[in-house]
Design a protein around this motif. Structure first.
Motif, PDB file in Angstrom:
ATOM      1  N   THR A 182      15.972 -20.844 -37.857  1.00 32.38           N
ATOM      2  CA  THR A 182      14.884 -19.875 -37.753  1.00 32.38           C
ATOM      3  C   THR A 182      13.844 -20.395 -37.102  1.00 32.38           C
ATOM      4  O   THR A 182      12.884 -19.874 -36.453  1.00 32.38           O
ATOM      5  CB  THR A 182      14.321 -19.869 -39.386  1.00 32.38           C
ATOM      6  N   GLU A 183      13.487 -21.814 -36.962  1.00 32.80           N
ATOM      7  CA  GLU A 183      12.437 -22.228 -36.333  1.00 32.80           C
ATOM      8  C   GLU A 183      12.594 -22.196 -34.684  1.00 32.80           C
ATOM      9  O   GLU A 183      11.776 -21.898 -33.898  1.00 32.80           O
ATOM     10  CB  GLU A 183      12.238 -23.891 -36.667  1.00 32.80           C
ATOM     11  N   ALA A 184      14.009 -22.396 -34.292  1.00 35.64           N
ATOM     12  CA  ALA A 184      14.225 -22.166 -32.895  1.00 35.64           C
ATOM     13  C   ALA A 184      13.959 -20.935 -32.678  1.00 35.64           C
ATOM     14  O   ALA A 184      13.624 -20.468 -31.402  1.00 35.64           O
ATOM     15  CB  ALA A 184      15.951 -22.561 -32.855  1.00 35.64           C
ATOM     16  N   ILE A 214      11.208 -19.478 -29.657  1.00 33.49           N
ATOM     17  CA  ILE A 214      11.806 -18.981 -28.351  1.00 33.49           C
ATOM     18  C   ILE A 214      10.984 -17.499 -28.163  1.00 33.49           C
ATOM     19  O   ILE A 214      10.314 -17.373 -27.265  1.00 33.49           O
ATOM     20  CB  ILE A 214      13.252 -18.354 -28.489  1.00 33.49           C
ATOM     21  N   LEU A 215      10.845 -16.815 -29.339  1.00 30.78           N
ATOM     22  CA  LEU A 215      10.154 -15.667 -29.524  1.00 30.78           C
ATOM     23  C   LEU A 215       8.795 -15.994 -29.043  1.00 30.78           C
ATOM     24  O   LEU A 215       7.790 -14.955 -28.208  1.00 30.78           O
ATOM     25  CB  LEU A 215      10.077 -14.743 -30.678  1.00 30.78           C
ATOM     26  N   ASP A 216       7.933 -16.826 -29.591  1.00 28.26           N
ATOM     27  CA  ASP A 216       6.658 -17.323 -29.234  1.00 28.26           C
ATOM     28  C   ASP A 216       6.539 -17.613 -28.012  1.00 28.26           C
ATOM     29  O   ASP A 216       5.289 -17.093 -27.173  1.00 28.26           O
ATOM     30  CB  ASP A 216       6.019 -18.428 -30.083  1.00 28.26           C
ATOM     31  N   PHE A 217       7.197 -18.164 -27.311  1.00 27.53           N
ATOM     32  CA  PHE A 217       7.132 -18.592 -25.947  1.00 27.53           C
ATOM     33  C   PHE A 217       7.140 -17.307 -25.019  1.00 27.53           C
ATOM     34  O   PHE A 217       6.249 -17.333 -24.192  1.00 27.53           O
ATOM     35  CB  PHE A 217       8.360 -19.345 -25.500  1.00 27.53           C
ATOM     36  N   PHE A 218       8.165 -16.517 -25.167  1.00 23.31           N
ATOM     37  CA  PHE A 218       7.981 -15.059 -24.459  1.00 23.31           C
ATOM     38  C   PHE A 218       6.795 -14.379 -24.633  1.00 23.31           C
ATOM     39  O   PHE A 218       6.327 -13.749 -23.739  1.00 23.31           O
ATOM     40  CB  PHE A 218       9.308 -14.088 -24.706  1.00 23.31           C
ATOM     41  N   PHE A 219       6.364 -14.321 -25.828  1.00 23.00           N
ATOM     42  CA  PHE A 219       5.044 -13.390 -26.280  1.00 23.00           C
ATOM     43  C   PHE A 219       3.881 -14.118 -25.621  1.00 23.00           C
ATOM     44  O   PHE A 219       3.204 -13.397 -25.000  1.00 23.00           O
ATOM     45  CB  PHE A 219       5.061 -13.498 -27.822  1.00 23.00           C
TER      46      PHE A 219
END
Length: 126
Positions: free
Chosen positions: A29-31, A35-40
């Motif tokens: 879940t943390e991974a 990943i989603l935060d990085f792209f956002f």
């Protein structure tokens, strides 16, 4: 406690994600959140190419650094070292050897050059 949901992935993709997640994060879940935060936050799409890789950027930087070093060495040889030598020569206390001027005559030299001729030995053919 948060509830879980099932997401279906192909087996190959799920294995890759699990390996990635185990090496970099504590939980899957943390991974996924990171990943989603990085792209956002970086406002990029996962489908975009980011351009050069780290190795190609490093090799380009290395070439540019070598070019700058060559320019600096050339400047030292052509500008800095001759200028330093000229400045050092100005501040040395040595006096240059003074040669007498061409017009300057010493009394002894003039006296030795004067020669007398006898009148009787010359023929008057003018």
């Amino acid at each position: 406690m948060d509830s879980f949901i099932t997401i279906r992935f192909k087996r190959k993709t799920a294995k890759r994600f699990q390996e990635f997640s185990k090496t970099h994060f504590k939980t899957h879940t943390e991974a996924m959140e990171n990943i989603l935060d990085f792209f956002f936050y970086n406002e990029i799409s996962p489908k975009e190419k980011l351009g050069s890789t780290g190795r190609t950027i490093e090799s380009k930087l290395s070439k540019r650094i070598n070019a700058v070093i060559a320019i600096i060495r050339d400047m030292e040889k052509t500008q800095t070292k001759p200028t330093v030598a000229m400045i050092q020569s100005l501040f040395t206390n040595e006096e240059p050897n003074q040669k007498p001027l061409i017009l300057e005559k010493k009394y002894d030299e003039v006296k030795k050059q004067v020669k007398f001729r006898e009148k009787g030995n010359q023929n008057n053919k003018l």
